[in-house]
Design a protein around this motif. Sequence first.
Motif, PDB file in Angstrom:
ATOM      1  N   VAL A 165       0.848  -1.186   0.000  1.00 34.15           N
ATOM      2  CA  VAL A 165       0.000   0.000   0.000  1.00 34.15           C
ATOM      3  C   VAL A 165       0.883   1.235   0.000  1.00 34.15           C
ATOM      4  CG1 VAL A 165      -1.910  -1.127   1.202  1.00 34.15           C
ATOM      5  CG2 VAL A 165      -0.137   0.023   2.532  1.00 34.15           C
ATOM      6  N   THR A 166       0.377   2.295  -0.535  1.00 30.91           N
ATOM      7  CA  THR A 166       1.106   3.558  -0.540  1.00 30.91           C
ATOM      8  C   THR A 166       0.954   4.252   0.812  1.00 30.91           C
ATOM      9  OG1 THR A 166      -0.779   4.846  -1.329  1.00 30.91           O
ATOM     10  CG2 THR A 166       0.646   3.792  -3.001  1.00 30.91           C
ATOM     11  N   ASP A 167       1.809   5.244   1.040  1.00 33.84           N
ATOM     12  CA  ASP A 167       1.689   6.040   2.257  1.00 33.84           C
ATOM     13  C   ASP A 167       0.306   6.661   2.347  1.00 33.84           C
ATOM     14  OD1 ASP A 167       4.284   5.395   2.702  1.00 33.84           O
ATOM     15  OD2 ASP A 167       5.110   7.388   2.354  1.00 33.84           O
ATOM     16  N   GLU A 168      -0.180   7.157   1.227  1.00 36.58           N
ATOM     17  CA  GLU A 168      -1.475   7.825   1.214  1.00 36.58           C
ATOM     18  C   GLU A 168      -2.594   6.855   1.579  1.00 36.58           C
ATOM     19  OE1 GLU A 168      -4.372  10.371  -1.850  1.00 36.58           O
ATOM     20  OE2 GLU A 168      -2.364   9.707  -2.469  1.00 36.58           O
ATOM     21  N   GLU A 169      -2.542   5.637   1.062  1.00 34.41           N
ATOM     22  CA  GLU A 169      -3.571   4.649   1.372  1.00 34.41           C
ATOM     23  C   GLU A 169      -3.551   4.274   2.851  1.00 34.41           C
ATOM     24  OE1 GLU A 169      -4.143   1.954  -2.630  1.00 34.41           O
ATOM     25  OE2 GLU A 169      -2.244   1.766  -1.527  1.00 34.41           O
ATOM     26  N   ALA A 170      -2.352   4.045   3.383  1.00 37.45           N
ATOM     27  CA  ALA A 170      -2.244   3.672   4.797  1.00 37.45           C
ATOM     28  C   ALA A 170      -2.740   4.798   5.698  1.00 37.45           C
ATOM     29  CB  ALA A 170      -0.797   3.326   5.132  1.00 37.45           C
ATOM     30  N   ARG A 171      -2.340   6.009   5.401  1.00 35.53           N
ATOM     31  CA  ARG A 171      -2.770   7.152   6.216  1.00 35.53           C
ATOM     32  C   ARG A 171      -4.276   7.365   6.131  1.00 35.53           C
ATOM     33  NH1 ARG A 171       1.347  10.412   8.090  1.00 35.53           N
ATOM     34  NH2 ARG A 171       3.414  10.070   7.181  1.00 35.53           N
ATOM     35  N   LYS A 172      -4.857   7.158   4.959  1.00 29.93           N
ATOM     36  CA  LYS A 172      -6.304   7.329   4.794  1.00 29.93           C
ATOM     37  C   LYS A 172      -7.077   6.334   5.647  1.00 29.93           C
ATOM     38  CE  LYS A 172      -9.928   7.450   1.259  1.00 29.93           C
ATOM     39  NZ  LYS A 172     -10.232   7.316  -0.194  1.00 29.93           N
ATOM     40  N   ILE A 173      -6.613   5.084   5.673  1.00 27.38           N
ATOM     41  CA  ILE A 173      -7.291   4.070   6.484  1.00 27.38           C
ATOM     42  C   ILE A 173      -7.170   4.398   7.966  1.00 27.38           C
ATOM     43  CG2 ILE A 173      -7.231   1.644   7.195  1.00 27.38           C
ATOM     44  CD1 ILE A 173      -6.386   0.966   4.320  1.00 27.38           C
ATOM     45  N   LEU A 174      -5.967   4.773   8.393  1.00 29.60           N
ATOM     46  CA  LEU A 174      -5.765   5.095   9.802  1.00 29.60           C
ATOM     47  C   LEU A 174      -6.577   6.315  10.211  1.00 29.60           C
ATOM     48  CD1 LEU A 174      -1.908   4.497  10.010  1.00 29.60           C
ATOM     49  CD2 LEU A 174      -3.698   3.082  11.023  1.00 29.60           C
ATOM     50  N   LEU A 204     -12.786   4.305  16.056  1.00 31.07           N
ATOM     51  CA  LEU A 204     -12.489   2.876  16.126  1.00 31.07           C
ATOM     52  C   LEU A 204     -11.065   2.611  16.592  1.00 31.07           C
ATOM     53  CD1 LEU A 204     -14.140   1.744  12.760  1.00 31.07           C
ATOM     54  CD2 LEU A 204     -15.187   1.919  15.037  1.00 31.07           C
ATOM     55  N   ALA A 205     -10.220   3.637  16.591  1.00 28.40           N
ATOM     56  CA  ALA A 205      -8.835   3.513  17.039  1.00 28.40           C
ATOM     57  C   ALA A 205      -8.441   4.801  17.759  1.00 28.40           C
ATOM     58  CB  ALA A 205      -7.891   3.239  15.864  1.00 28.40           C
ATOM     59  N   PHE A 206      -7.501   4.674  18.667  1.00 27.06           N
ATOM     60  CA  PHE A 206      -6.959   5.805  19.425  1.00 27.06           C
ATOM     61  C   PHE A 206      -5.593   6.149  18.854  1.00 27.06           C
ATOM     62  CE2 PHE A 206      -4.277   7.508  22.783  1.00 27.06           C
ATOM     63  CZ  PHE A 206      -5.085   8.428  23.428  1.00 27.06           C
ATOM     64  N   TYR A 211      -0.973   4.255  16.998  1.00 22.12           N
ATOM     65  CA  TYR A 211      -2.388   3.899  16.939  1.00 22.12           C
ATOM     66  C   TYR A 211      -2.631   2.587  17.686  1.00 22.12           C
ATOM     67  CZ  TYR A 211      -2.298   7.160  12.980  1.00 22.12           C
ATOM     68  OH  TYR A 211      -2.134   8.270  12.174  1.00 22.12           O
ATOM     69  N   VAL A 212      -3.842   2.469  18.251  1.00 24.47           N
ATOM     70  CA  VAL A 212      -4.239   1.215  18.875  1.00 24.47           C
ATOM     71  C   VAL A 212      -5.733   1.010  18.649  1.00 24.47           C
ATOM     72  CG1 VAL A 212      -4.646   2.288  21.144  1.00 24.47           C
ATOM     73  CG2 VAL A 212      -4.202  -0.157  21.001  1.00 24.47           C
ATOM     74  N   SER A 213      -6.126  -0.214  18.265  1.00 23.31           N
ATOM     75  CA  SER A 213      -7.534  -0.534  18.021  1.00 23.31           C
ATOM     76  C   SER A 213      -8.314  -0.534  19.333  1.00 23.31           C
ATOM     77  CB  SER A 213      -7.651  -1.906  17.349  1.00 23.31           C
ATOM     78  OG  SER A 213      -6.971  -1.917  16.116  1.00 23.31           O
ATOM     79  N   LEU A 214      -9.592  -0.177  19.253  1.00 24.57           N
ATOM     80  CA  LEU A 214     -10.393   0.009  20.460  1.00 24.57           C
ATOM     81  C   LEU A 214     -11.485  -1.023  20.662  1.00 24.57           C
ATOM     82  CD1 LEU A 214     -10.878   3.894  20.411  1.00 24.57           C
ATOM     83  CD2 LEU A 214      -9.314   2.562  21.840  1.00 24.57           C
ATOM     84  N   ALA A 215     -11.896  -1.742  19.617  1.00 22.42           N
ATOM     85  CA  ALA A 215     -13.025  -2.660  19.754  1.00 22.42           C
ATOM     86  C   ALA A 215     -12.650  -3.881  20.583  1.00 22.42           C
ATOM     87  CB  ALA A 215     -13.519  -3.091  18.373  1.00 22.42           C
ATOM     88  N   LEU A 216     -13.615  -4.381  21.343  1.00 23.08           N
ATOM     89  CA  LEU A 216     -13.446  -5.579  22.153  1.00 23.08           C
ATOM     90  C   LEU A 216     -13.925  -6.788  21.374  1.00 23.08           C
ATOM     91  CD1 LEU A 216     -14.921  -4.249  25.525  1.00 23.08           C
ATOM     92  CD2 LEU A 216     -12.560  -4.119  24.740  1.00 23.08           C
ATOM     93  N   GLU A 217     -13.303  -7.938  21.619  1.00 29.10           N
ATOM     94  CA  GLU A 217     -13.686  -9.158  20.925  1.00 29.10           C
ATOM     95  C   GLU A 217     -14.994  -9.683  21.503  1.00 29.10           C
ATOM     96  OE1 GLU A 217     -11.713 -13.401  19.492  1.00 29.10           O
ATOM     97  OE2 GLU A 217     -10.709 -12.163  20.997  1.00 29.10           O
TER      98      GLU A 217
END
Length: 307
Positions: free
Chosen positions: A258-267, A275-277, A283-289
């Motif tokens: 993935v490009t830098d732009e794609e990764a940054r857009k998702i984050l 959904l993430a902090f 970054y860290v994901s926030l949802a519980l299993e």
Amino acid sequence: MVDNILDMGYIDKVMPELAALDCDLRIHYEIKSNMTREQLGRLRDANVLFVQPGIESLSSHVLRLMEKGVSSAHNVRMLRDGMDLGLSVTWNILYGFPGETDEDYQSLLRKMASLEHLQPPTGAWRIALERFSPYFDDPSIGFMFRTPARFYELIYNVPKGELYDLVYLFDGSTRGIAGPLEDDLKQAVRNWAEAYPRSTLLYWIDDQGRVVIEDQRASWPEEVIELDELQSNVYLDLFQGAGWEGVRRRLADGGQVVTDEEARKILRYFVDRGLAFEDEGRYVSLALEVDPYRRKLVDGREVAASR
């Protein structure tokens, strides 16, 4: 336990012994906030069900001022993993450190709504100036002038010069945030505590190996979010906490370039949607299993059953 903090050697030596006991125990321990999920699981198995990690801030800058040696992403991961494992996590927010800025707390206030499904702090409190602390031993780093805390005058009828040598707590000049921002922080903590009992953010993996997230937090629209394959891989990569370069590298190792732009857009989407902090580029994901037995089908889609 009366230890000031859990001896990490106990994870391998003591916890298996406690887990093997035929006793109905409910143990409380003070722990470090950078413990791994596997270590927390071993505490739970040993009936250490109540923990007090030294979180004390969700700002990486303020944590550095405290010399904590952890980032805010570590602390958020602790809250998420503790909740996921069924631990009762007690913590609070401290403020009033020399060198902290208004932006440290303005940034945190913008992020709090994304955390309201996690166990809230018991409060937000200005730090106390204690004897033997670094701020007491070295007045030059923030509290040059100090006097015995005022309540001591009601307890000890001795000259002030002698009182200074007797007491543990001191009054000093106000440092760090104050005024309306201090009030806003305290109110935000109260709002978090009010939202927590009626907030959940859950995820599971569907039959195609993709992440499905059900959002039922008080401050967010109720929604089932189905991530695509790339988003799913990124989201799962964030569970230990990572920067965008690390995410991109792990995706490449798995054959997804993935490009830098794609990764940054998702984050950015994960952060903006709560959904993430994120703090200082980590970054860290926030949802519980979700528990498997709580999954059901609605209109052909898997969702979590009613709470």
